[in-house]
Write a protein that holds these residues in place. Structure first.
Motif, PDB file in Angstrom:
ATOM      1  N   ASP A   1       5.512  12.279   6.155  1.00  0.00           N
ATOM      2  CA  ASP A   1       4.546  13.311   6.899  1.00  0.00           C
ATOM      3  C   ASP A   1       3.382  14.117   5.668  1.00  0.00           C
ATOM      4  O   ASP A   1       2.336  13.855   5.871  1.00  0.00           O
ATOM      5  N   GLU A   2       3.544  13.720   4.051  1.00  0.00           N
ATOM      6  CA  GLU A   2       3.286  15.034   3.452  1.00  0.00           C
ATOM      7  C   GLU A   2       2.027  13.900   2.357  1.00  0.00           C
ATOM      8  O   GLU A   2       1.550  13.556   1.989  1.00  0.00           O
ATOM      9  N   ILE A   3       3.161  13.112   2.362  1.00  0.00           N
ATOM     10  CA  ILE A   3       2.389  11.804   1.433  1.00  0.00           C
ATOM     11  C   ILE A   3       1.589  11.012   1.842  1.00  0.00           C
ATOM     12  O   ILE A   3       0.339  10.286   1.735  1.00  0.00           O
TER      13      ILE A   3
ATOM     14  N   LYS B   1      25.104  10.750  10.977  1.00  0.00           N
ATOM     15  CA  LYS B   1      24.609  11.553  10.093  1.00  0.00           C
ATOM     16  C   LYS B   1      25.138  11.281   8.594  1.00  0.00           C
ATOM     17  O   LYS B   1      24.766  12.365   7.697  1.00  0.00           O
ATOM     18  N   ASP B   2      25.639   9.944   8.087  1.00  0.00           N
ATOM     19  CA  ASP B   2      25.800   9.680   6.371  1.00  0.00           C
ATOM     20  C   ASP B   2      24.323   9.700   6.029  1.00  0.00           C
ATOM     21  O   ASP B   2      25.022   9.804   4.633  1.00  0.00           O
ATOM     22  N   ILE B   3      23.422   9.446   7.056  1.00  0.00           N
ATOM     23  CA  ILE B   3      21.993   9.314   5.762  1.00  0.00           C
ATOM     24  C   ILE B   3      20.809  10.700   6.269  1.00  0.00           C
ATOM     25  O   ILE B   3      20.197  10.446   6.707  1.00  0.00           O
ATOM     26  N   MET B   4      21.512  11.885   6.587  1.00  0.00           N
ATOM     27  CA  MET B   4      20.825  12.727   6.899  1.00  0.00           C
ATOM     28  C   MET B   4      19.891  13.343   6.107  1.00  0.00           C
ATOM     29  O   MET B   4      18.470  13.593   5.861  1.00  0.00           O
ATOM     30  N   ASP B   5      20.199  14.017   4.983  1.00  0.00           N
ATOM     31  CA  ASP B   5      19.246  13.718   3.610  1.00  0.00           C
ATOM     32  C   ASP B   5      18.522  12.688   2.873  1.00  0.00           C
ATOM     33  O   ASP B   5      17.056  13.235   3.053  1.00  0.00           O
ATOM     34  N   SER B   6      18.721  11.774   3.226  1.00  0.00           N
ATOM     35  CA  SER B   6      17.755  11.107   3.167  1.00  0.00           C
ATOM     36  C   SER B   6      16.646  10.590   4.009  1.00  0.00           C
ATOM     37  O   SER B   6      15.830  10.214   3.710  1.00  0.00           O
ATOM     38  N   VAL B   7      16.914  10.223   5.152  1.00  0.00           N
ATOM     39  CA  VAL B   7      15.961  11.171   6.556  1.00  0.00           C
ATOM     40  C   VAL B   7      15.404  12.683   5.782  1.00  0.00           C
ATOM     41  O   VAL B   7      14.258  12.531   6.342  1.00  0.00           O
ATOM     42  N   ARG B   8      15.248  13.281   5.698  1.00  0.00           N
ATOM     43  CA  ARG B   8      14.904  14.366   4.894  1.00  0.00           C
ATOM     44  C   ARG B   8      13.978  14.481   4.673  1.00  0.00           C
ATOM     45  O   ARG B   8      12.727  15.018   4.322  1.00  0.00           O
ATOM     46  N   VAL B   9      14.513  13.670   3.332  1.00  0.00           N
ATOM     47  CA  VAL B   9      13.937  13.303   2.170  1.00  0.00           C
ATOM     48  C   VAL B   9      11.835  12.018   2.831  1.00  0.00           C
ATOM     49  O   VAL B   9      11.486  12.752   2.745  1.00  0.00           O
ATOM     50  N   ASN B  10      12.583  11.807   3.848  1.00  0.00           N
ATOM     51  CA  ASN B  10      11.683  10.185   3.890  1.00  0.00           C
ATOM     52  C   ASN B  10      10.773  11.069   5.657  1.00  0.00           C
ATOM     53  O   ASN B  10       8.912  10.314   4.991  1.00  0.00           O
TER      54      ASN B  10
ATOM     55  N   GLU C   1       5.742  12.265  -9.415  1.00  0.00           N
ATOM     56  CA  GLU C   1       6.541  12.990  -9.575  1.00  0.00           C
ATOM     57  C   GLU C   1       7.011  13.966  -8.496  1.00  0.00           C
ATOM     58  O   GLU C   1       7.706  14.779  -9.022  1.00  0.00           O
ATOM     59  N   LYS C   2       5.260  14.446  -7.813  1.00  0.00           N
ATOM     60  CA  LYS C   2       5.896  15.201  -7.001  1.00  0.00           C
ATOM     61  C   LYS C   2       6.744  14.995  -5.699  1.00  0.00           C
ATOM     62  O   LYS C   2       7.456  15.821  -5.482  1.00  0.00           O
ATOM     63  N   ILE C   3       7.225  13.882  -5.664  1.00  0.00           N
ATOM     64  CA  ILE C   3       7.552  13.304  -4.571  1.00  0.00           C
ATOM     65  C   ILE C   3       9.390  13.280  -5.465  1.00  0.00           C
ATOM     66  O   ILE C   3      10.663  13.853  -4.938  1.00  0.00           O
ATOM     67  N   GLY C   4      10.125  13.347  -6.925  1.00  0.00           N
ATOM     68  CA  GLY C   4      10.998  13.535  -7.898  1.00  0.00           C
ATOM     69  C   GLY C   4      11.199  14.933  -7.458  1.00  0.00           C
ATOM     70  O   GLY C   4      12.462  15.829  -7.296  1.00  0.00           O
ATOM     71  N   THR C   5      10.676  15.290  -7.672  1.00  0.00           N
ATOM     72  CA  THR C   5      10.677  17.589  -7.387  1.00  0.00           C
ATOM     73  C   THR C   5      10.942  17.841  -6.177  1.00  0.00           C
ATOM     74  O   THR C   5      12.201  18.588  -6.255  1.00  0.00           O
ATOM     75  N   LYS C   6      10.229  17.122  -4.923  1.00  0.00           N
ATOM     76  CA  LYS C   6      10.823  17.366  -3.694  1.00  0.00           C
ATOM     77  C   LYS C   6      11.946  16.838  -3.586  1.00  0.00           C
ATOM     78  O   LYS C   6      12.980  17.992  -2.766  1.00  0.00           O
TER      79      LYS C   6
ATOM     80  N   ASP D   1       0.969  -1.458  -0.021  1.00  0.00           N
ATOM     81  CA  ASP D   1       0.102   0.061   0.177  1.00  0.00           C
ATOM     82  C   ASP D   1       0.658   1.491   0.129  1.00  0.00           C
ATOM     83  O   ASP D   1       0.824   2.352  -0.381  1.00  0.00           O
ATOM     84  N   GLN D   2       1.951   1.373   0.865  1.00  0.00           N
ATOM     85  CA  GLN D   2       2.892   2.604   0.649  1.00  0.00           C
ATOM     86  C   GLN D   2       3.490   2.450  -0.544  1.00  0.00           C
ATOM     87  O   GLN D   2       3.542   3.903  -0.982  1.00  0.00           O
ATOM     88  N   ILE D   3       4.220   1.522  -0.851  1.00  0.00           N
ATOM     89  CA  ILE D   3       4.693   1.237  -2.145  1.00  0.00           C
ATOM     90  C   ILE D   3       3.859   1.804  -3.172  1.00  0.00           C
ATOM     91  O   ILE D   3       4.094   2.988  -4.385  1.00  0.00           O
ATOM     92  N   HIS D   4       2.313   1.631  -3.643  1.00  0.00           N
ATOM     93  CA  HIS D   4       1.307   2.364  -4.078  1.00  0.00           C
ATOM     94  C   HIS D   4       1.287   3.698  -3.680  1.00  0.00           C
ATOM     95  O   HIS D   4       1.072   4.161  -5.035  1.00  0.00           O
ATOM     96  N   THR D   5       1.356   3.629  -3.047  1.00  0.00           N
ATOM     97  CA  THR D   5       1.084   4.984  -2.392  1.00  0.00           C
ATOM     98  C   THR D   5       2.049   6.782  -2.480  1.00  0.00           C
ATOM     99  O   THR D   5       2.160   7.328  -3.932  1.00  0.00           O
ATOM    100  N   ILE D   6       3.400   5.399  -3.024  1.00  0.00           N
ATOM    101  CA  ILE D   6       4.462   6.661  -3.153  1.00  0.00           C
ATOM    102  C   ILE D   6       4.737   6.770  -4.407  1.00  0.00           C
ATOM    103  O   ILE D   6       5.098   7.554  -4.988  1.00  0.00           O
TER     104      ILE D   6
END
Length: 530
Positions: A276-278, A262-271, A162-167, A152-157
């Motif tokens: 929250d939003e998706i 700290k090495d995965i900070m970017d991934s955590v920000r996106v996740n 397109e919205k996620i790629g832009t973000k 279900d999560q994969i389907h929603t993502i």
């Protein structure tokens, strides 16, 4: 605000503060607090080191704190065994090169004892957790995806790709997910993961279209097999990209806390944003920790071979020494090596003395924090009485002297010195650990000690006595007289010698101990400080 004036939360440690913040956040969000689940991601692509273990151990500490506050909690230990192998870890066979970019759960175990490379690496980490007494709910990525737990999560993502790629491009500057979907199928033809590029999602069928093209793995380009196909996200093997996968797990497993390096900070920000939003699931409470470094200042890495594993650590130190290391603090990068074990072994004894009131500290907050650290180091299952304490460095030195019948001979010496009164099973165990350390490591590094000129003169005189041809008649008395003759208080001189030889402020009767170690050997050690 002074330390005395600070409010003591729970048991006074950073763990309690973190759990308290998490509870407050959950209450503000208005979510159910009937179960506060914490998660730790376990890497399965290389030999797990203490940093990998630390993520789960600290999450377990938060679980314990939540339970101490009256909430139900559990630790999910999630093995990412669908992750693709990016390079061959140091010391493993070259034939693994054939399997680069394949999920580690599809790669044979080089050691021949598990169903896959990934399960072998996971088992090492789980063995480390078991040896420390950590309780967890183990989940494998392969089973999670195969059983459709994230469908279900994969389907929603994917329907919002397109919205996620832009973000993602906006947040971290990575543009590839504007071109491809954030999902990697396992190519049906070559079993590789990252070379299979997803370019279209068919929502009604819950399938993605992909082509096995090429991928940059590390700094090299890996060609795909050219296969084009479709993959069903509900049953075919594949996985979400890291930039979105954490969010899917948080939602599916209802995770409320996860720490991150700290090495995965970017991934955590996106996740966090995706969660929250998706997926409309408030992201978990986080704390960022820094990596352990080796003594050369490099990040400890599963692939570089500079690994401090829990299995090797427990050859020399107790589980409590490792838990103390991991629970002392969470912020700040730390250099780590096996040479830290003697300090941690003795530090555990020191905090135990505080807990049982044998040592008094100078303020309430510091006392509470030290007692709390002792309690968490014992996983909130505190012994009723303190253990027998013997300086670990003393045992190392005796371990260098006595190789045969080591436990019995060292025990006899400890009784002769007046350090212990009787043999004890716990002391037998520590003697064995210190003996292993003595066998495998060279002399201790030079301790940083402040020594004044008068004491240096006294040390030089002592060296002369120690290197003399004849044994001194009464070395203990000779050391006492050398101190007096050089205007040094004997008790201060003895303490300096203990610091030089043992890294401690006290020890057994110094004269007989020096004779046991060997006069020339001690003279060489003392000479480094003069």
């Amino acid at each position: 605000m002074s330390e005395d004036d600070q409010k003591i939360i729970g048991r006074g440690t950073w763990i309690d503060k973190l759990a308290h913040e998490m509870i407050e956040r959950e209450q503000q969000l208005g979510r159910s607090t009937s179960m506060l689940r914490v998660e730790s991601g376990l890497g399965a692509s290389g030999i797990p080191h203490i940093g990998s273990l630390g993520d789960a151990v600290r999450a377990y500490g938060v679980k314990l704190a939540l339970e101490n506050f009256g909430y139900k909690s559990e630790l999910v230990a999630y093995s990412d065994d669908l992750d693709g192998l990016r390079k061959i870890p140091e010391g493993l066979p070259d034939w693994l090169g054939e399997h680069i970019a394949k999920p580690v759960s599809l790669i044979p175990d080089p050691f021949g004892c598990h169903d896959s490379y990934g399960m072998h690496m996971s088992s090492l980490l789980l063995d480390g957790l078991d040896n420390l007494g950590i309780k967890y709910d183990f989940r494998r990525a392969r089973d999670t995806y195969k059983n459709g737990l994230l469908k279900d999560q994969i389907h929603t993502i994917l329907t919002n790709s397109e919205k996620i790629g832009t973000k993602i491009a906006e947040l971290v500057g990575q543009e590839k997910y504007q071109k491809y979907l954030p999902y990697y199928p396992v190519c049906a033809n070559c079993n590789r993961l990252y070379t299979a590029e997803s370019y279209e999602y068919i929502p009604d069928e819950m399938k993605i279209k992909y082509r096995c093209h090429e991928a940059e793995i590390g700094s090299k380009m890996l060609k795909g097999c050219g296969h084009e196909g479709e993959a069903d996200i509900t049953k075919d093997l594949g996985k979400l990209a890291w930039k979105v996968e954490f969010a899917a797990r948080w939602h599916a497993f209802d995770i409320r806390f996860e720490a991150y390096g700290k090495d995965i900070m970017d991934s955590v920000r996106v996740n966090d944003w995706v969660s929250d939003e998706i997926l409309n699931h408030p992201h978990p409470h986080h704390v960022k920790y820094e990596m352990f470094l080796d003594k050369g200042g490099k990040k400890i890495s599963k692939s570089l071979g500079n690994v401090v594993t829990s299995q090797k650590w427990l050859k020399y130190g107790t589980p409590k020494s490792m838990l103390l290391l991991l629970y002392k603090r969470i912020t700040g990068a730390r250099e780590l090596g096996f040479e830290d074990i003697p300090t941690l072994m003795d530090e555990y004894n020191e905090i135990e003395d505080v807990y049982f009131g044998k040592v008094k500290l100078d303020n309430e907050a510091k006392t509470a924090r030290t007692k709390g650290l002792y309690e968490y180091t014992n996983l909130l299952n505190v012994p009723k009485t303190p253990s027998i304490h013997v300086n670990y460095r003393l045992l190392i030195e005796l371990g260098r002297i006595f190789k045969e019948d080591r436990v019995n001979r060292i025990t006899k010496k400890l009784i002769d010195y007046g350090v212990i009164k009787n043999p004890d099973p716990y002391i037998d165990q520590i003697i064995q650990l210190a003996g292993n350390y003595a066998d495998d490591f060279e002399e201790q590094e030079i301790m940083q000690i402040q020594i004044n000129d008068a004491t240096k003169n006294a040390l030089r005189k002592l060296v002369d006595v120690l290197v003399a041809e004849k044994d001194p008649e009464d070395l203990q008395n000779a050391i006492y007289n050398i101190a007096k003759e050089n205007n040094v208080l004997p008790k201060d001189f003895f303490m300096t010698l203990y610091q030089i030889i043992l890294g401690a402020s006290r020890g057994p009767k110094i004269g007989p101990f020096i004779m046991d170690i060997g006069r020339n050997k001690v003279a060489q050690t003392i000479g480094k400080y003069t």
